[in-house]
Design an enzyme around this catalytic site. Structure first.
Site, short mmCIF file in Angstrom:
data_model
loop_
_atom_site.label_atom_id
_atom_site.label_comp_id
_atom_site.label_asym_id
_atom_site.label_seq_id
_atom_site.Cartn_x
_atom_site.Cartn_y
_atom_site.Cartn_z
N ASP A 31 -25.97 -0.77 -2.93
CA ASP A 31 -27.33 -0.20 -2.98
C ASP A 31 -27.29 1.31 -2.76
O ASP A 31 -27.95 2.07 -3.48
CB ASP A 31 -28.21 -0.83 -1.89
CG ASP A 31 -28.66 -2.25 -2.24
OD1 ASP A 31 -28.63 -2.61 -3.43
OD2 ASP A 31 -29.04 -2.99 -1.31
N ASN B 211 -12.80 4.30 -2.17
CA ASN B 211 -11.95 3.14 -1.93
C ASN B 211 -12.66 2.36 -0.82
O ASN B 211 -12.52 2.67 0.36
CB ASN B 211 -10.55 3.54 -1.49
CG ASN B 211 -9.66 2.31 -1.31
OD1 ASN B 211 -10.14 1.18 -1.33
ND2 ASN B 211 -8.36 2.54 -1.13
N HIS C 19 -8.52 1.84 -5.94
CA HIS C 19 -7.71 1.05 -5.01
C HIS C 19 -6.25 1.45 -5.17
O HIS C 19 -5.80 1.75 -6.28
CB HIS C 19 -7.85 -0.45 -5.29
CG HIS C 19 -9.27 -0.91 -5.20
ND1 HIS C 19 -9.89 -1.16 -4.00
CD2 HIS C 19 -10.21 -1.08 -6.17
CE1 HIS C 19 -11.14 -1.49 -4.23
NE2 HIS C 19 -11.37 -1.46 -5.53
N TYR D 214 0.79 -1.23 0.00
CA TYR D 214 0.00 0.00 0.00
C TYR D 214 0.83 1.29 0.00
O TYR D 214 0.25 2.38 -0.10
CB TYR D 214 -0.96 -0.01 1.20
CG TYR D 214 -1.96 -1.14 1.13
CD1 TYR D 214 -2.88 -1.21 0.09
CD2 TYR D 214 -1.96 -2.17 2.08
CE1 TYR D 214 -3.80 -2.26 0.01
CE2 TYR D 214 -2.87 -3.22 2.00
CZ TYR D 214 -3.78 -3.26 0.96
OH TYR D 214 -4.68 -4.29 0.88
C1 DQA Z 1 -7.68 -1.89 -1.21
C2 DQA Z 1 -7.72 -3.31 -1.76
C3 DQA Z 1 -8.68 -4.17 -0.96
O1 DQA Z 1 -8.73 -5.48 -1.47
C4 DQA Z 1 -8.23 -4.23 0.50
O2 DQA Z 1 -9.16 -4.97 1.27
C5 DQA Z 1 -7.98 -2.88 1.08
C6 DQA Z 1 -7.32 -1.87 0.26
C7 DQA Z 1 -6.62 -1.02 -1.95
O3 DQA Z 1 -6.72 0.21 -1.84
O4 DQA Z 1 -5.72 -1.54 -2.60
O5 DQA Z 1 -8.24 -2.65 2.26
O6 DQA Z 1 -8.93 -1.29 -1.42
#
Ligand code: DQA
Length: 150
Positions: A90, A77, A103, A26
């Site tokens: 929804d 996100n 993401h 991340y």
């Molecule tokens: C995420 C990807 C998701 O699968 C994961 O559960 C996250 C972060 C991303 O920003 O890469 O919490 O949304």
């Protein structure tokens, strides 16, 4: 709506842990760093940003409901809820606002359970895999969407 359209940027569970959470996946930026990045980009495009994070699904649903008639678009996100939440799907549908899913990581290059997204079904487009820069790309895309909607 104000002269400077508002974009709601929603961040789901565990994104408050950015900076310490799996930085190899991340990145090293904190959520506060990303918020600052978003504010700078939004200002340069004549937009304002309402930037939020919640670990609670219902709170995210309420934030989406509150955006109706207030925000010009939603960037989300959904983090882990992306892959599980019919309630968020929804709420986004009810909002009738342009939605961009984003993401930090490339969810399609990761575990199979991350390949499915409920949010994708109501999103105009999806941006993933560019780390914190995904947010900047999403704001640029939203600016264009809003312009096109005029
Ligand atoms: C995420 C990807 C998701 O699968 C994961 O559960 C996250 C972060 C991303 O920003 O890469 O919490 O949304």
């Amino acid at each position: 709506m104000s002269e400077s359209p508002e974009i709601l940027i929603l961040n789901g569970p565990n994104l408050n842990m950015l900076g310490v959470r799996e930085p190899d996946i991340y990145g090293n930026e904190t959520l506060a760093d990303i918020e600052e990045l978003c504010n700078q980009r939004a200002i340069s495009l004549g937009l304002t940003v309402n930037f939020k994070q919640s670990n609670l699904e219902g709170e995210i649903v309420t934030d989406i409901q509150s955006a109706r008639g207030v925000a010009a678009g939603i960037i989300i996100n959904g983090a882990g809820y992306t892959h599980t939440s019919v309630a968020i799907f929804d709420a986004l549908k009810i909002s009738e606002l342009p939605v961009i899913e984003l993401h930090l990581s490339n969810i399609h290059a990761r575990e199979a359970f991350r390949h499915h997204s409920y949010i994708a079904k109501v999103a105009t487009g999806i941006i993933c895999g560019f780390g914190a820069h995904s947010y900047v790309l999403a704001i640029d895309a939203m600016a264009r969407l809003i312009e096109c909607a005029d």
